[in-house]
Design a protein around this motif. Sequence first.
Motif, PDB file in Angstrom:
ATOM      1  N   THR A  97       0.858  -1.185   0.000  1.00  0.00           N
ATOM      2  CA  THR A  97       0.000   0.000   0.000  1.00  0.00           C
ATOM      3  C   THR A  97       0.894   1.234   0.000  1.00  0.00           C
ATOM      4  O   THR A  97       1.994   1.225   0.553  1.00  0.00           O
TER       5      THR A  97
ATOM      6  N   VAL B 231      -9.651   2.472  -0.744  1.00  0.00           N
ATOM      7  CA  VAL B 231      -9.322   1.636   0.419  1.00  0.00           C
ATOM      8  C   VAL B 231      -8.077   2.190   1.106  1.00  0.00           C
ATOM      9  O   VAL B 231      -8.048   2.359   2.329  1.00  0.00           O
ATOM     10  N   GLU B 232      -7.053   2.501   0.329  1.00  0.00           N
ATOM     11  CA  GLU B 232      -5.816   3.018   0.911  1.00  0.00           C
ATOM     12  C   GLU B 232      -6.032   4.373   1.578  1.00  0.00           C
ATOM     13  O   GLU B 232      -5.373   4.686   2.576  1.00  0.00           O
TER      14      GLU B 232
ATOM     15  N   GLN C 205      -8.312   5.216   3.413  1.00  0.00           N
ATOM     16  CA  GLN C 205      -8.834   4.993   4.767  1.00  0.00           C
ATOM     17  C   GLN C 205      -7.710   4.750   5.772  1.00  0.00           C
ATOM     18  O   GLN C 205      -7.966   4.531   6.951  1.00  0.00           O
TER      19      GLN C 205
ATOM     20  N   ILE D  96      -5.605   2.221   5.645  1.00  0.00           N
ATOM     21  CA  ILE D  96      -5.350   0.788   5.786  1.00  0.00           C
ATOM     22  C   ILE D  96      -4.034   0.472   5.079  1.00  0.00           C
ATOM     23  O   ILE D  96      -3.812   0.898   3.941  1.00  0.00           O
ATOM     24  N   THR D  97      -3.161  -0.278   5.742  1.00  0.00           N
ATOM     25  CA  THR D  97      -1.867  -0.603   5.151  1.00  0.00           C
ATOM     26  C   THR D  97      -1.679  -2.105   5.056  1.00  0.00           C
ATOM     27  O   THR D  97      -2.375  -2.874   5.726  1.00  0.00           O
ATOM     28  N   GLY D  98      -0.748  -2.508   4.239  1.00  0.00           N
ATOM     29  CA  GLY D  98      -0.435  -3.919   4.066  1.00  0.00           C
ATOM     30  C   GLY D  98       0.065  -4.184   2.662  1.00  0.00           C
ATOM     31  O   GLY D  98       0.540  -3.279   1.974  1.00  0.00           O
TER      32      GLY D  98
ATOM     33  N   TRP E 119      -0.922  -5.770  -1.125  1.00  0.00           N
ATOM     34  CA  TRP E 119      -1.953  -6.174  -2.076  1.00  0.00           C
ATOM     35  C   TRP E 119      -1.455  -7.378  -2.869  1.00  0.00           C
ATOM     36  O   TRP E 119      -0.269  -7.481  -3.157  1.00  0.00           O
TER      37      TRP E 119
ATOM     38  N   LEU F 158      -6.135  -7.304  -0.162  1.00  0.00           N
ATOM     39  CA  LEU F 158      -5.234  -6.648   0.781  1.00  0.00           C
ATOM     40  C   LEU F 158      -5.149  -7.515   2.019  1.00  0.00           C
ATOM     41  O   LEU F 158      -6.196  -7.892   2.590  1.00  0.00           O
TER      42      LEU F 158
ATOM     43  N   ALA G 278      -4.746  -6.941   4.891  1.00  0.00           N
ATOM     44  CA  ALA G 278      -5.377  -6.342   6.069  1.00  0.00           C
ATOM     45  C   ALA G 278      -6.877  -6.634   6.118  1.00  0.00           C
ATOM     46  O   ALA G 278      -7.585  -6.123   6.981  1.00  0.00           O
TER      47      ALA G 278
ATOM     48  N   TRP H 227      -9.207  -6.702   3.121  1.00  0.00           N
ATOM     49  CA  TRP H 227     -10.066  -6.100   2.097  1.00  0.00           C
ATOM     50  C   TRP H 227      -9.851  -6.764   0.752  1.00  0.00           C
ATOM     51  O   TRP H 227      -8.777  -7.317   0.480  1.00  0.00           O
TER      52      TRP H 227
ATOM     53  N   PRO I 257     -14.752  -5.581   2.806  1.00  0.00           N
ATOM     54  CA  PRO I 257     -13.976  -6.438   3.695  1.00  0.00           C
ATOM     55  C   PRO I 257     -14.138  -7.896   3.245  1.00  0.00           C
ATOM     56  O   PRO I 257     -15.173  -8.245   2.646  1.00  0.00           O
TER      57      PRO I 257
END
Length: 71
Positions: free
Chosen positions: A9, A28-29, A31, A33-35, A37, A50, A52, A54, A68
């Motif tokens: 991300t 999504v990013e 928001q 939210i990290t991780g 893809w 993702l 995390a 999603w 989600p």
Amino acid sequence: MQLGTRWATGSAVPASVPAALRPAIAEVEAQGITGMWTLTWLEGRPIAELDAGWEVLLAASGEVIARPFQD
């Protein structure tokens, strides 16, 4: 057969990610939210997952869905 790819991300989305998915991935990013893809293909349609929790996918109808994970 289409090969998938992975990216973090906040980094540039790889060229192999279809343009239709890019706005939803950005949402999504946005928001926070990290991780990581992972882009995969199911029945010829792209799915970006993702780690995390999603997924962003292209439905059979052509609609892009960001949600989600659903078990």
